[in-house]
Design a protein around this motif. Structure first.
Motif, PDB file in Angstrom:
ATOM      1  N   UNK A  18       0.828  -1.207   0.000  1.00 54.21           N
ATOM      2  CA  UNK A  18       0.000   0.000   0.000  1.00 54.21           C
ATOM      3  C   UNK A  18       0.861   1.255   0.000  1.00 54.21           C
ATOM      4  N   UNK A  19       1.872   1.283   0.860  1.00 55.91           N
ATOM      5  CA  UNK A  19       2.740   2.461   0.935  1.00 55.91           C
ATOM      6  C   UNK A  19       3.501   2.675  -0.367  1.00 55.91           C
ATOM      7  N   UNK A  20       3.946   1.593  -1.003  1.00 56.75           N
ATOM      8  CA  UNK A  20       4.660   1.705  -2.278  1.00 56.75           C
ATOM      9  C   UNK A  20       3.746   2.272  -3.360  1.00 56.75           C
ATOM     10  N   UNK A  21       2.503   1.776  -3.400  1.00 52.97           N
ATOM     11  CA  UNK A  21       1.560   2.257  -4.402  1.00 52.97           C
ATOM     12  C   UNK A  21       1.219   3.719  -4.175  1.00 52.97           C
ATOM     13  N   UNK A  22       0.956   4.105  -2.941  1.00 54.06           N
ATOM     14  CA  UNK A  22       0.610   5.488  -2.631  1.00 54.06           C
ATOM     15  C   UNK A  22       1.774   6.430  -2.940  1.00 54.06           C
ATOM     16  N   UNK A  23       2.996   5.963  -2.684  1.00 51.09           N
ATOM     17  CA  UNK A  23       4.168   6.776  -3.009  1.00 51.09           C
ATOM     18  C   UNK A  23       4.273   6.981  -4.515  1.00 51.09           C
ATOM     19  N   UNK A  24       3.930   5.943  -5.296  1.00 48.40           N
ATOM     20  CA  UNK A  24       3.944   6.103  -6.755  1.00 48.40           C
ATOM     21  C   UNK A  24       2.890   7.109  -7.201  1.00 48.40           C
ATOM     22  N   UNK A  25       1.688   7.009  -6.658  1.00 40.97           N
ATOM     23  CA  UNK A  25       0.650   7.975  -7.022  1.00 40.97           C
ATOM     24  C   UNK A  25       1.089   9.390  -6.685  1.00 40.97           C
ATOM     25  N   UNK A  26       1.728   9.536  -5.539  1.00 40.14           N
ATOM     26  CA  UNK A  26       2.236  10.845  -5.119  1.00 40.14           C
ATOM     27  C   UNK A  26       3.291  11.354  -6.117  1.00 40.14           C
TER      28      UNK A  26
END
Length: 321
Positions: A258-266
């Motif tokens: 989840x954190x990896x995906x959210x960092x990519x979206x950011x």
């Protein structure tokens, strides 16, 4: 020098016969509410984008103070030239008479271009209904929706399909990858269905950014949930949309994924200028956004700029969520 073709991708002989009927829609099947067949038909008709009508043009907004909860003002928001999407007095009801449910009760909200916005609220607050109406997946009972300055009101199903194809990307909680296609083929699916040549440089950039270069030949069953969702993110961005709607994109992922995906979206907002609207129930996930919009009982109650997990959680508790 000829550009390298992505591994596992037959760009000019796309295997349409391998795509199950339920996936014949690049939005992941949600457009069945307004006709999935029309969506695919419109994707190959080659009709150009329509310029925004004069009445849909927007003016520059005032600057807001950040760092604290701001109560939503009464009335429609000012139109904004920098907006990726906008809802004006949006109403959506289901049923009639004594069984009528008003999911949206006059929503006024603007999602700015080049920003990451999270939408939060208690269960039944209208979060997903708002996203579906603003993405052209469902028709509001009244009010107006604009995407990239173009009004959705009055568009027939074919034109709505074109708008979704050309201007909107989707990321869903359940990934919605085609199981018979490789990761590379899933990423390029929207472009292939539209009959467009894939921009190889952009494809390579997305693959590098989401970190799935080693998985391009794999099918979804051979990838983890986090890898599948990164493929879905690349698919959402392959056509360079004006706006990406993400509906609970981390709901099926563990905390690390989840954190990896959210960092990519950011990063996609900060580095690629993308505009993202994410529906979520997770305060930690919302803290990756630039702004959080809060809904309750079908209305926008206010927003937070520069949110933290603690400030989002406090506001959700105040809403009774």
């Amino acid at each position: 020098m000829a550009r390298r073709q992505p591994e596992g991708l037959s760009r000019y002989e796309f295997p349409h016969h391998l795509i199950p009927a339920w996936t014949q829609d690049p939005t992941g099947g949600l457009t069945t509410a307004i006709g999935a067949a029309d969506t695919i038909g419109a994707m190959g008709n080659g009709r150009p984008r329509q310029a925004p009508r004069q009445q849909d043009q927007q003016t520059t907004p005032p600057t807001r103070t950040s760092g604290e909860f701001v109560t939503a003002p009464a009335g429609a928001p000012e139109r904004q030239s920098a907006s990726a999407a906008q809802a004006i007095d949006l109403v959506k009801t289901f049923g009639t008479g004594p069984t009528e449910v008003r999911a949206l009760a006059g929503v006024d909200v603007t999602f700015q271009r080049g920003r990451f916005t999270a939408v939060m609220g208690p269960s039944g607050s209208g979060k997903s209904t708002l996203m579906h109406c603003m993405a052209g997946l469902d028709r509001p009972t009244s009010g107006r929706c604009l995407v990239g300055g173009a009004g959705l009101t009055g568009l027939d199903d074919g034109r709505l399909s074109e708008l979704r194809r050309d201007r909107i990307g989707f990321v869903f909680q359940s990934f919605n990858l085609v199981p018979t296609l490789t990761a590379a083929e899933n990423i390029t699916l929207p472009a292939d269905l539209a009959g467009r040549k894939v921009d190889q440089d952009w494809f390579d950039h997305l693959v590098t950014q989401v970190g799935i270069g080693a998985e391009l030949r794999r099918r979804p069953s051979e990838m983890s949930g986090g890898q599948q969702q990164r493929v879905a993110c690349a698919r959402a961005l392959i056509n360079r949309p004006d706006l990406v709607f993400a509906d609970e994109p981390t709901g099926n992922l563990d905390s690390n994924a989840s954190s990896e995906l959210l960092a990519f979206l950011q990063r996609s907002v900060a580095d690629m200028g993308q505009s993202i609207v994410m529906v979520t129930h997770d305060p930690h996930g919302a803290s990756f956004a630039d702004r959080v919009v809060f809904l309750a009982d079908g209305r926008v109650l206010g927003e937070l700029e520069k949110p933290t997990a603690d400030s989002v959680l406090a506001q959700m508790r105040a809403l009774g969520a």
